[in-house]
Scaffold this motif. Structure first.
Motif, PDB file in Angstrom:
ATOM      1  N   LEU A 416       0.840  -1.195   0.000  1.00 56.98           N
ATOM      2  CA  LEU A 416       0.000   0.000   0.000  1.00 56.98           C
ATOM      3  C   LEU A 416       0.872   1.240   0.000  1.00 56.98           C
ATOM      4  N   LEU A 434       1.456  -4.060  -5.548  1.00 57.89           N
ATOM      5  CA  LEU A 434       0.470  -4.414  -4.544  1.00 57.89           C
ATOM      6  C   LEU A 434       0.544  -5.906  -4.247  1.00 57.89           C
ATOM      7  N   GLN A 440      -3.663  -9.714   3.943  1.00 56.91           N
ATOM      8  CA  GLN A 440      -4.721  -8.731   4.136  1.00 56.91           C
ATOM      9  C   GLN A 440      -4.457  -7.936   5.406  1.00 56.91           C
ATOM     10  N   MET A 441      -5.187  -6.825   5.531  1.00 55.98           N
ATOM     11  CA  MET A 441      -4.931  -5.950   6.674  1.00 55.98           C
ATOM     12  C   MET A 441      -6.226  -5.727   7.460  1.00 55.98           C
ATOM     13  N   ASN A 451     -16.871   1.284   4.627  1.00 51.72           N
ATOM     14  CA  ASN A 451     -17.538   2.326   3.843  1.00 51.72           C
ATOM     15  C   ASN A 451     -18.965   2.482   4.337  1.00 51.72           C
ATOM     16  N   LEU A 454     -22.061   1.397   2.035  1.00 56.99           N
ATOM     17  CA  LEU A 454     -22.286   0.057   1.504  1.00 56.99           C
ATOM     18  C   LEU A 454     -22.876  -0.847   2.586  1.00 56.99           C
ATOM     19  N   GLU A 458     -22.176  -6.327   0.857  1.00 54.82           N
ATOM     20  CA  GLU A 458     -21.368  -5.794  -0.246  1.00 54.82           C
ATOM     21  C   GLU A 458     -19.931  -5.583   0.186  1.00 54.82           C
ATOM     22  N   ILE A 459     -19.758  -5.136   1.449  1.00 54.13           N
ATOM     23  CA  ILE A 459     -18.407  -4.884   1.954  1.00 54.13           C
ATOM     24  C   ILE A 459     -17.605  -6.177   1.951  1.00 54.13           C
ATOM     25  N   GLU A 462     -16.722  -7.705  -1.487  1.00 56.58           N
ATOM     26  CA  GLU A 462     -15.899  -6.893  -2.376  1.00 56.58           C
ATOM     27  C   GLU A 462     -14.663  -7.638  -2.884  1.00 56.58           C
ATOM     28  N   GLY A 463     -13.973  -8.268  -1.943  1.00 59.14           N
ATOM     29  CA  GLY A 463     -12.761  -8.982  -2.318  1.00 59.14           C
ATOM     30  C   GLY A 463     -13.074 -10.173  -3.210  1.00 59.14           C
ATOM     31  N   ARG A 465     -15.456 -10.393  -5.303  1.00 59.18           N
ATOM     32  CA  ARG A 465     -15.748  -9.925  -6.645  1.00 59.18           C
ATOM     33  C   ARG A 465     -14.489  -9.426  -7.355  1.00 59.18           C
ATOM     34  N   ALA A 466     -13.637  -8.739  -6.584  1.00 59.68           N
ATOM     35  CA  ALA A 466     -12.433  -8.187  -7.202  1.00 59.68           C
ATOM     36  C   ALA A 466     -11.545  -9.305  -7.739  1.00 59.68           C
ATOM     37  N   ARG A 510     -14.149  -9.367   6.112  1.00 58.93           N
ATOM     38  CA  ARG A 510     -13.789  -8.877   4.784  1.00 58.93           C
ATOM     39  C   ARG A 510     -12.384  -9.351   4.391  1.00 58.93           C
ATOM     40  N   VAL A 514     -10.993 -13.527   1.142  1.00 56.69           N
ATOM     41  CA  VAL A 514     -10.130 -13.966   0.051  1.00 56.69           C
ATOM     42  C   VAL A 514      -9.141 -15.042   0.499  1.00 56.69           C
TER      43      VAL A 514
END
Lengths: 667, 448
Positions: A416, A434, A440-441, A451, A454, A458-459, A462-463, A465-466, A510, A514
């Protein structure tokens, strides 16, 4: 006769009563501590005493007698002479309580002029000297931005002393400060109190700070006092179920053992058996929100020993031991449930043999630019050659004060923050840019890390989906929520509907989405209350046992380190000064800075044995833009020699795992 | 056979698109919780509901004035009149056609200036052709006639309010917590005024007539469209640039940030009026040298109007852009953005999902705040002569033509007062509404 006597004080905001019938007394020269979690009404109580309540709040009932005078009956004009005169107050955030465009001297002069009618320069200098500010005459002409946090808190204290108060109200005076500075400020306050025979009302959430400072303690819960006791009795045997749970929720094995002096006779390593093999006791749920209607005891929903009567009738005050009052229906203290579920699983997860993560000679330098052409005139060496190795299923703690670069290390490993030098290898593969999802953090601030716009589902997704993870994201999200101890049907809610602890669980879910191998936890519990901190620590330990996760745990809290970590790295000004297993670093520390950190952390033991002696380290941490020559720690080190000023010490291997960067470590 | 041909001016199209976007956005906002909560707070505020009602009334007038058409000329061939009229013109045909010779005071029966008359020896005030013509010679009945008509109009207004109240009853039931009473009260006031004016306008010039005898009430109502379109279309033009560049500068940083910053600092340092004057004059030259581009004068005026919107837009995006850049700089360091980066979420997606929704409150507030500023800017620019086409009726042109008459003795005050009153109500409503919006949408405003 007591100096301050508060009777049935209630503060109302609309229909809600965040402070409800609080009564206590403070004698001259005595320190009374209000202890409790956030949202329990401690600060509002203090503001009500000063009649400084926010606009929406008002004093609904009760009386405040100060030196025989009823403060609630005074006019606003009369009250102004009491504030800052007979009663002084210092606040949590020293930066926000000083006017940035006035010199320190001018601000003190203002207070002096109002309360004593005259403001001579010598009096200002005298006050600044009294609060231990070096070179007070020069400091009086400086502005707040030229001072460090600890200095500002001292200046604040000097202002509060200007009216020669008989009562000093200190609202979390050290919460925003680093542990070594906290020790200095606490010391100062205690010294001033003794010297001037001032009474002090200390507001704190920290059992350790209270143990060092208080004569008597009042525990607040949901707007009420639930226990009032002298310090020794309180720390020997806390009476109220809430208080006892607070103690049990602390990873408390870390306490100073003053018998062992390994180096030059002054360091206090930790003593006691590490509590690592037991789960922390948690208090289920959280403090009831403002405006809750209480029929019986306010703690009943979270109390393990609640009787039927607890739900219907507010408990009366009861004498628990001599001088120790408890508001509880229970006749005798029940023993807390024995910790049945220990971390049996934890021992089973063998550490991987090869390193999962290797960061070597990591450097992050921020350029300092000056002038019209923005030429680089120097570097802030936030991270200056850090080497860390981490194996699967293990926890390495990175310890240090704020500004030492520990968070930057975490971000540099994740990519980051692009490192300016050094390499990061994950499972033997060199990383660039990256980091992959395997790392992960988890962040410190449970409010800033989600966020607000959201939904929870969804939060967490997110990972997934990414990275286009196969499978039904909805199923996985529900599974993750269950895994972190939340219910799967919470996916449709927004972050603001959750408490701090629950948000931190969501943030962990979150990160887990992943399937990472390594979690970098950046102070994940420091914004949480003690009881909630225990929940999160247990969760992290469980997850490590189940998933074989490795943790890089960034923190300033030594007790948490002792509970959670197998290896510890201590950072000072961008460099690791001591690295080893938790026993080596915390119980046999060889670097003076580590020893100072350990000694400065407020110990609960101090409340039990009444011994308030501990070692301080003088001065403030220097700026990483302009570190001292030689060993960075030498200006604050009591044993510095000439060679310490000349060169930075090379790493000294004390054992296969224990590395110290100090010239004196070997001797 | 259709007697009219619809004409769609570019500004009409953009205005319809904007209205459609607002409706679609409203439906979408109803499904997003935090937006729904914020809008509910607007609805619960009495000021919010009242000002929204006033603004909607203004928008309805503008909408009516945006349905343009050309009439078919009599004859066998399919020829259409060169004048482009709007639905508002059709509604107000009476007002539009009953022109006098020159100035007349509000509700007057005689002209404002003395003239030599054939029938008389000296000079006297001639009767108006239309204003109070139905009275004949019975001038004594003037006052009582006005009073009777006003009362009749007020009664009609009351009736209108009652009908409105009944029609809106289901809405009231559906959302009982909103400040409907404030809204109904506003409707009542609007209906009473409109009723009285409408009845009186049948026989009088309620707000007088201007230099060439046009009804001032008609001119004022026509100006509403110009004002509203200037306020909204300009925002529409500048918004994409401001949001896109603001987000980009804040999030990307580095040389991109530098370039965008230099761009808006440079733009900001040029005196705004000078830039606008130069651009408008250039546009004017382009329009004048290409008469073949425009079929009617209305289309030409519309082109100049849109050019003005574009120029105002180009000069006014910098403020919002700077605001957004600062906010994004802060958001970029927030932990949920960092967490998204650690999860490998693409920059575009982070901007779309994490950054944009969290700066939308700034955009919303800026739009409503800018609106009133732009309405006033149009008036000033038209007054200076670099605003809309002189043929376009706007508050600015009204004030411009009225300014000389202030020096007359006795003063001709009604043009100016009418323009001022309408503009004042519009801008005040917009400003109060912006305040309510900011309270509802700004997360930093503490709600107790």
């Amino acid at each position: 006769m007591s100096l301050l006597s508060v009777r049935d004080l209630s503060v109302a905001i609309g229909a809600a009563e965040p402070v409800d019938g609080v009564s206590f007394e403070i004698g001259a020269g005595e320190t009374f501590a209000l202890l409790g979690e956030s949202g329990c009404g401690k600060s509002l109580t203090a503001l009500a005493l000063m009649r400084l309540l926010p606009e929406a709040a008002r004093i609904a009932a009760g009386s405040v007698q100060f030196a025989g005078q009823e403060l609630c009956a005074l006019t606003e004009a009369q009250m102004r002479s009491v504030r800052g005169g007979k009663i002084g107050m210092i606040f949590q955030e020293p930066g926000a309580s000083l006017n940035p465009v006035m010199t320190i001297g001018a601000q003190i002069a203002e207070a002096l002029k109002f309360h004593t009618g005259k403001a001579q320069g010598e009096k200002i200098v005298e006050l600044l000297a009294a609060v231990g500010i070096p070179d007070p005459a020069r400091r009086a002409t400086e502005y707040p931005f030229q001072m460090s946090g600890g200095m500002k808190q001292r200046a604040m204290t000097a202002m509060a002393l200007a009216g020669e108060p008989e009562l000093l109200i200190a609202d979390e005076p050290t919460t925003a400060l680093d542990v070594t500075i906290q020790a200095q400020v606490l010391d100062l306050l205690d010294g001033l109190r003794r010297e001037r025979r001032m009474a002090m009302l200390l507001i704190s959430h920290d059992l350790g700070v209270v143990a060092q400072m208080a004569d008597r303690i009042g525990v607040m819960y949901a707007g009420q006092l639930v226990e009032v006791a002298p310090r020794a009795a309180f720390y020997a045997a806390p009476g109220h179920p809430y208080t006892r749970r607070l103690f049990a929720a602390l990873p408390d094995a870390a306490s100073a053992d003053k018998a062992a002096y390994p180096m030059r006779g002054i360091a206090y390593p930790l003593r006691g058996t590490p509590s690592r093999q037991r789960r922390l006791l948690t208090i289920p749920g959280s403090v009831p929100p403002l405006g809750t209607q209480h029929a019986g005891c306010r703690f009943v929903e979270r109390c393990g020993e609640a009787l039927p009567v607890c739900r219907s009738t507010p408990p009366p005050w009861r004498e628990y031991t001599a001088g120790q009052q408890v508001r509880c229906h229970l006749e005798t203290a029940h023993t807390l449930p024995a910790e049945s579920a220990d971390f049996a699983a934890r021992a089973k997860v063998g550490a991987g043999e090869t390193a999962l993560l290797e960061a070597s000679d990591l450097k992050v330098h921020f350029p300092i630019r000056r002038g019209v052409l923005q030429r680089v005139v120097g570097h802030v060496r936030a991270v200056d050659g850090v080497t860390i190795a981490l194996r699967a299923g293990r926890t390495v703690a990175l310890v240090g004060e704020s500004g030492c670069g520990k968070t930057t290390v975490g971000k540099a490993i994740l990519g980051l923050q692009p490192p300016t030098g050094g390499t990061v290898k994950l499972q033997g593969k060199l990383l660039q840019g990256l980091a992959p999802a395997a790392m992960q953090m988890v962040f410190q601030d449970p409010f800033g890390s989600l966020n607000p716009r959201l939904r929870v589902g969804e939060i967490i997704a997110e990972g997934l989906r990414a990275l286009a993870v196969a499978g039904d994201p909805a199923l996985r999200v529900a599974e993750l929520l269950e895994q972190v101890g939340l219910s799967g049907d919470m996916v449709g809610r927004y972050p603001h509907e959750f408490s701090g602890g629950q948000r931190q669980r969501i943030a962990i879910a979150r990160a887990l989405a992943v399937r990472p191998l390594l979690l970098i936890c950046d102070e994940p519990t420091s914004a949480l209350d003690v009881s909630v901190q225990a929940q999160i620590l247990n969760l992290l330990t469980d997850l490590q046992a189940q998933l074989g996760l490795a943790y890089l745990f960034i923190t300033h809290n030594i007790t948490v380190v002792d509970y959670l970590a197998q290896e510890v790295a201590v950072m000072y000004l961008g460099r690791i000064v001591e690295y080893g297993t938790v026993d080596e670093v915390l119980r046999n520390s060889r670097h003076p800075y580590t020893q100072a950190l350990l000694a400065a952390a407020p110990q609960i033991e101090a409340g039990r044995d009444g011994n308030r002696e501990y070692v301080r380290v003088a001065g403030d941490p220097p700026s990483p833009a302009n570190p001292p020559a030689g060993c960075h720690f030498h200006p604050r080190c009591p044993w510095a020699e000439s060679r310490c000023r000349a060169a930075y010490p090379a790493p000294a291997m004390l054992s296969a795992t224990h590395v110290v960067r100090c010239f004196l470590a070997g001797s | 056979m259709l007697q009219i041909k619809f004409v769609l001016l570019w500004s009409d199209l953009l205005f319809f698109v904007l209205i459609a976007a607002v409706v679609v956005g409203g439906v979408w906002a109803g499904r997003v919780e935090h937006l729904r909560l914020a809008w509910r707070q607007v609805g619960q505020s009495r000021v919010g509901m009242a000002t929204a009602t006033v603004l909607i009334a203004f928008v309805l007038v503008a909408l009516l004035d945006s349905l343009h058409y050309r009439e078919r000329l009599p004859g066998d061939q399919e020829n259409y009149a060169v004048e482009v009229r709007s639905a508002l013109d059709a509604t107000l045909t009476g007002l539009r056609t009953r022109a006098e010779k020159t100035y007349s005071a509000p509700l007057a029966t005689h002209l404002f200036a003395k003239e030599s008359l054939d029938t008389d020896l000296g000079r006297s005030f001639p009767r108006l052709k239309h204003g109070g013509a139905h009275l004949g010679d019975d001038l004594a009945a003037h006052d009582s006639d006005i009073a009777a008509k006003a009362v009749k109009g007020l009664g009609l207004g009351l009736l209108g309010t009652l009908v409105f109240g009944l029609v809106s009853l289901p809405l009231r039931r559906a959302a009982p917590h909103l400040a409907w009473n404030a809204q109904l009260l506003t409707v009542l006031v609007l209906c009473l005024l409109a009723g009285a004016v409408a009845v009186l306008a049948g026989d009088y010039h309620v707000l007088g007539t201007d230099k060439v005898g046009q009804d001032v009430l008609y001119l004022t109502l026509k100006s509403v469209r110009t004002a509203i379109l200037i306020g909204t279309l300009t925002t529409l033009i500048m918004l994409p640039a401001a949001v896109f560049l603001g987000l980009l500068a804040g999030y990307a940083g580095g040389w991109i940030d530098d370039v965008i910053q230099y761009l808006y600092t440079t733009l900001n340092s040029i005196p705004g009026v000078l830039l606008i004057a130069a651009s408008v004059l250039m546009m004017q030259v382009v329009i004048d040298t290409h008469p073949e581009w425009f079929a009617t004068t209305a289309e030409r005026a519309d082109a100049r109007f849109l050019a003005l919107c574009a120029i105002l837009g180009i000069t006014s995006w910098t403020g919002l852009c700077r605001l957004l850049r600062g906010e994004v700089l802060k958001l970029r360091e927030l932990e949920y953005v960092q967490a998204a980066r650690a999860l490998g979420v693409s920059s575009a997606r982070i901007l779309w999902r994490h950054v944009l929704p969290n700066v939308m409150h700034i955009v919303m507030i800026a739009i409503v705040m800018d609106f009133s500023g732009l309405v006033l800017a149009e008036a000033v620019l038209s007054y200076v002569g670099i605003g809309v086409d002189p043929n376009t009726i706007s508050f600015g042109t009204m004030i411009n033509t009225a300014r000389m008459e202030l020096a007359r003795d006795p003063m001709v005050w009604w043009s100016l007062v009418a323009a001022f009153a309408f503009m004042f109500v519009l801008v005040l409503a917009a400003n109060l509404f912006a305040d309510v919006m900011r309270d509802a949408f700004d997360p930093r405003v503490v709600k107790l």
